[in-house]
Design a protein around this motif. Structure first.
Motif, PDB file in Angstrom:
ATOM      1  N   TYR A  56      69.795  46.388  30.783  1.00 39.86           N
ATOM      2  CA  TYR A  56      69.148  46.447  32.100  1.00 39.86           C
ATOM      3  C   TYR A  56      70.258  46.614  33.123  1.00 39.86           C
ATOM      4  O   TYR A  56      70.666  45.659  33.775  1.00 39.86           O
ATOM      5  N   ALA A  57      70.771  47.846  33.214  1.00 37.37           N
ATOM      6  CA  ALA A  57      71.926  48.070  34.087  1.00 37.37           C
ATOM      7  C   ALA A  57      71.515  47.969  35.550  1.00 37.37           C
ATOM      8  O   ALA A  57      70.354  48.176  35.909  1.00 37.37           O
ATOM      9  N   GLY A  58      72.485  47.667  36.356  1.00 39.52           N
ATOM     10  CA  GLY A  58      72.289  47.740  37.802  1.00 39.52           C
ATOM     11  C   GLY A  58      71.662  46.515  38.420  1.00 39.52           C
ATOM     12  O   GLY A  58      71.255  46.549  39.573  1.00 39.52           O
ATOM     13  N   LYS A  59      71.523  45.432  37.666  1.00 40.94           N
ATOM     14  CA  LYS A  59      70.938  44.210  38.224  1.00 40.94           C
ATOM     15  C   LYS A  59      71.963  43.096  38.120  1.00 40.94           C
ATOM     16  O   LYS A  59      72.508  42.852  37.037  1.00 40.94           O
ATOM     17  N   SER A  60      72.233  42.428  39.250  1.00 45.67           N
ATOM     18  CA  SER A  60      73.183  41.318  39.175  1.00 45.67           C
ATOM     19  C   SER A  60      72.543  40.201  38.348  1.00 45.67           C
ATOM     20  O   SER A  60      71.316  40.088  38.264  1.00 45.67           O
ATOM     21  N   LEU A  61      73.391  39.389  37.747  1.00 46.39           N
ATOM     22  CA  LEU A  61      72.881  38.369  36.820  1.00 46.39           C
ATOM     23  C   LEU A  61      71.893  37.429  37.505  1.00 46.39           C
ATOM     24  O   LEU A  61      70.861  37.071  36.934  1.00 46.39           O
TER      25      LEU A  61
END
Ligand code: NAP
Length: 245
Positions: free
Chosen positions: A104-109
């Motif tokens: 799930y790229a592009g999402k901060s943790l």
């Protein structure tokens, strides 16, 4: 040989059975085609039946043999019943390629919903664990086998806005190295491949697809690993495209 699938059939893996997860497309499809071209019978594992059938048909058209296993790696009971089918119908498992993976790229943790964390870890880390738990007993019984886990350079480097993905791949590396020691006494070899960017539908980055690694590059490394002379095994292969994409 660069980039493309080996078109000629060989018999290096004749009589062997290979189970490949994530075989419906991308790297898993390329690995499946490559192993089939070397004479192995392939069990193609993924959720999308029609895509699996397409890969199966392509393998058959090239003279190889493959069966499809429609399965969600999040579902433990499906994995257990796959192993039962492999045992009753094929009586062996020589090669297991744990390739399926999601990101799930592009999402901060801190923005990532915990359900996404669970799905990602369930696919990328628990999935390989369950596949090994289900199929390694067949290898132990045969005192032979090769397990190859597909990790990523993100399993070695920090990946901002991809922390969960990176954690799953760092975890897969740790699992691989530890499992390799557990299975060495049984004459089973466990390896991990860590590619950089590969030209598949996996990530929608604006990197130049022609400069990325190709799925067949990863398949070539798998072919090398599973044909390594029996007295040795390669723990890990890190792969980078020659030109930065
Ligand atoms: N592409 C890259 O740049 C890159 C770089 C380094 C490492 N990798 C790793 O290489 C592996 C393959 O990546 P790819 O680029 O080929 O990805 P892809 O094209 O998105 O293919 C992923 C495969 O995994 C299957 N899959 C996903 N979730 C599943 C589930 N819950 N149960 C069963 N199968 C599932 C998919 O099939 P269904 O959707 O039909 O289930 C598909 O066949 C992954 O582990 C990835 O992390 C990729």
């Amino acid at each position: 040989m660069s980039g493309r699938i080996q078109s000629t059939m060989t018999e290096e893996l004749k009589g062997q059975l290979a189970v490949v997860t994530g075989a419906a497309r991308g790297i898993g499809a390329a690995i499946s085609k490559r192993l089939a071209s070397m004479g192995a019978t392939i069990i193609l594992v993924a959720r999308d039946k029609s895509r699996l059938q397409k890969v199966q048909q392509e393998i058959a058209a090239a003279g190889g043999t493959a069966h499809t296993a429609e399965l969600d790696l999040l579902d433990e009971s499906s994995i257990v019943s796959l192993a039962r089918t492999v045992e009753t119908q094929h009586h062996r498992c020589d090669i297991l390629i744990n390739n399926a993976g999601i990101g799930y790229a592009g999402k901060s943790l801190i923005e990532m919903p915990s359900a996404d964390w669970d799905t990602l870890m369930g696919t990328n880390l628990r999935g390989p664990y369950l596949m090994v738990r289900a199929l390694a007993p067949l290898m132990i019984r045969a005192r032979s086998g090769h397990i190859v886990n597909i990790s990523s350079l993100a399993g070695h480097n920090p990946l901002p806005n991809g922390a969960a993905y990176a954690a799953s791949k760092w975890g897969l590396n740790g699992l691989t190295y530890s499992l390799a020691e557990e299975l060495r006494p049984h004459n089973i070899r466990v390896s991990v491949i860590a590619p950089g960017s590969v030209n598949t539908g996996f990530s929608h980055s604006n990197k130049d697809p022609n400069k990325k690694l190709q799925p067949e590059d990863v398949a070539n490394v798998v072919a090398m690993l599973v044909t390594q002379a029996p007295q040795s095994f390669v723990s890990e292969v890190l792969m980078r495209p020659t030109q930065k994409p």
